[in-house]
Enzyme design. Structure first.
Site, short mmCIF file in Angstrom:
data_model
loop_
_atom_site.label_atom_id
_atom_site.label_comp_id
_atom_site.label_asym_id
_atom_site.label_seq_id
_atom_site.Cartn_x
_atom_site.Cartn_y
_atom_site.Cartn_z
N ASP A 133 -11.13 2.88 3.84
CA ASP A 133 -11.44 1.46 3.71
C ASP A 133 -12.93 1.24 3.42
OD1 ASP A 133 -9.46 -0.56 3.89
OD2 ASP A 133 -9.13 -0.12 6.01
N LYS A 152 0.83 -1.21 0.00
CA LYS A 152 0.00 0.00 0.00
C LYS A 152 0.86 1.26 0.00
CE LYS A 152 -3.88 -2.34 2.16
NZ LYS A 152 -4.65 -2.66 3.38
N GLN A 155 -4.57 -1.45 9.48
CA GLN A 155 -4.50 -2.78 8.86
C GLN A 155 -5.09 -3.84 9.80
OE1 GLN A 155 -3.55 -3.34 5.70
NE2 GLN A 155 -3.93 -5.53 5.88
N1 GUN Z 1 -6.79 -6.70 5.92
C1 GUN Z 1 -7.04 -7.42 4.80
N2 GUN Z 1 -7.65 -6.64 3.87
C2 GUN Z 1 -7.76 -5.42 4.42
C3 GUN Z 1 -8.29 -4.18 3.95
O1 GUN Z 1 -8.80 -4.04 2.82
N3 GUN Z 1 -8.23 -3.14 4.82
C4 GUN Z 1 -7.71 -3.26 6.07
N4 GUN Z 1 -7.71 -2.18 6.86
N5 GUN Z 1 -7.21 -4.38 6.54
C5 GUN Z 1 -7.24 -5.46 5.71
#
Ligand code: GUN
Length: 275
Positions: free
Chosen positions: A114, A47, A91
């Protein structure tokens, strides 16, 4: 047709980069990682790499496993109140003992890139263009559109009913005019339902559970699930066999994963008021 998520994500990120450059504005995403879960470390690194590609400033907060709920809440509060921060991403999964639902409640809906908050999920339900759509279903929808299929009026089946993927995916397809069925672990005779799907979206995380006999000839098949066989990433769909029947199908890896991250970039640029 192979729906190349990597290539589509690249194009979306290039467009976003141009938008940011043209605006002359700084766009900033705060990314919080608690603990050292190996998969989460990779996701966060990807990311922040995407941010660099797009020209988004990323603030990385790597917190120890021993972080308390209160410390995490204080950081979120600080970022909520920092006008130079456009988006906040914590995350998941969080280490044991930390409350993910409380974290989602704490993030300001205007910075919830998100799209996990009640406000944003509610926005999807109401087909409100102002909200942030959860990144994985948003990316999957772009891939379905990239197949060229006219979604309106088609039968769509979503396998998986999670709050962040399956449910918003079903709502997005409904908003596009599809006739939508949601299946899950309690569904009886799953194959009889999936076989009816013109558009089949699988978001379970069970390796190769969707076999060719469960898929209609000419279907568009989107494989969101991630699992591992001998440490190699595989999806919910038995790709080799299903790709013989499908009109269009996502590879896994290289399908929905890159698109999820592209949509995170999209939401962050939108949070900065540039879209
Ligand atoms: N963990 C796995 N996929 C995601 C996501 O799209 N966002 C977040 N914050 N955590 C994740």
């Amino acid at each position: 047709m192979i729906l190349d998520g990597k290539a589509l994500a690249k194009k979306i990120k290039e467009d976003l980069r141009e938008k940011i450059q043209a605006s002359g504005k700084e766009v900033c995403l705060a990314v919080i990682l608690v603990g050292e879960d190996p998969a989460s470390c990779i996701y966060v690194r990807n990311k922040t790499n995407d941010c660099r590609e797009v020209g988004i400033k990323s603030l990385e907060y790597k917190l120890p496993e021993t972080t308390t709920q209160q410390e995490l809440m204080e950081l979120i509060d600080k970022l909520n109140n920092d006008s130079s921060v456009n988006g906040i991403l914590v995350q998941f999964p969080l280490p044991k003992g930390l409350d993910e639902a409380a974290v989602v409640r704490a993030i300001s809906p205007e910075k919830d890139v998100d799209g996990f908050s009640k406000i944003n999920i509610g926005g999807v339900l109401m087909n409100d263009s102002d909200c942030f759509v959860s990144c994985t279903p948003a990316g999957a929808l772009e891939l379905i559109k990239a197949s060229g299929i006219n979604i309106c009026g088609k039968r769509a089946v979503v396998v998986g009913r999670s709050n962040n993927v399956g449910k918003p995916m079903a709502l997005l397809l409904l908003n596009e005019g599809a006739t939508v069925t949601v299946c899950h672990s309690k569904t009886e005779d799953l194959a009889s339902v999936t076989k009816e799907a013109d558009i089949l979206v699988c978001a379970v995380g069970k390796a190769h559970m969707i076999t060719a006999d469960m898929v209609k000839d000419g279907a568009v098949v989107i494989d969101i699930g991630i699992s591992r066989i001998d440490s190699k990433q595989v999806g919910d769909v038995d790709f080799d066999a299903v790709s013989e029947k499908a009109f269009a199908i996502t590879p896994n890896p290289g399908g929905t994963g890159p698109m999820t991250r592209a949509m995170l970039m999209f939401n962050t640029v939108k949070a900065a008021g540039l879209l």
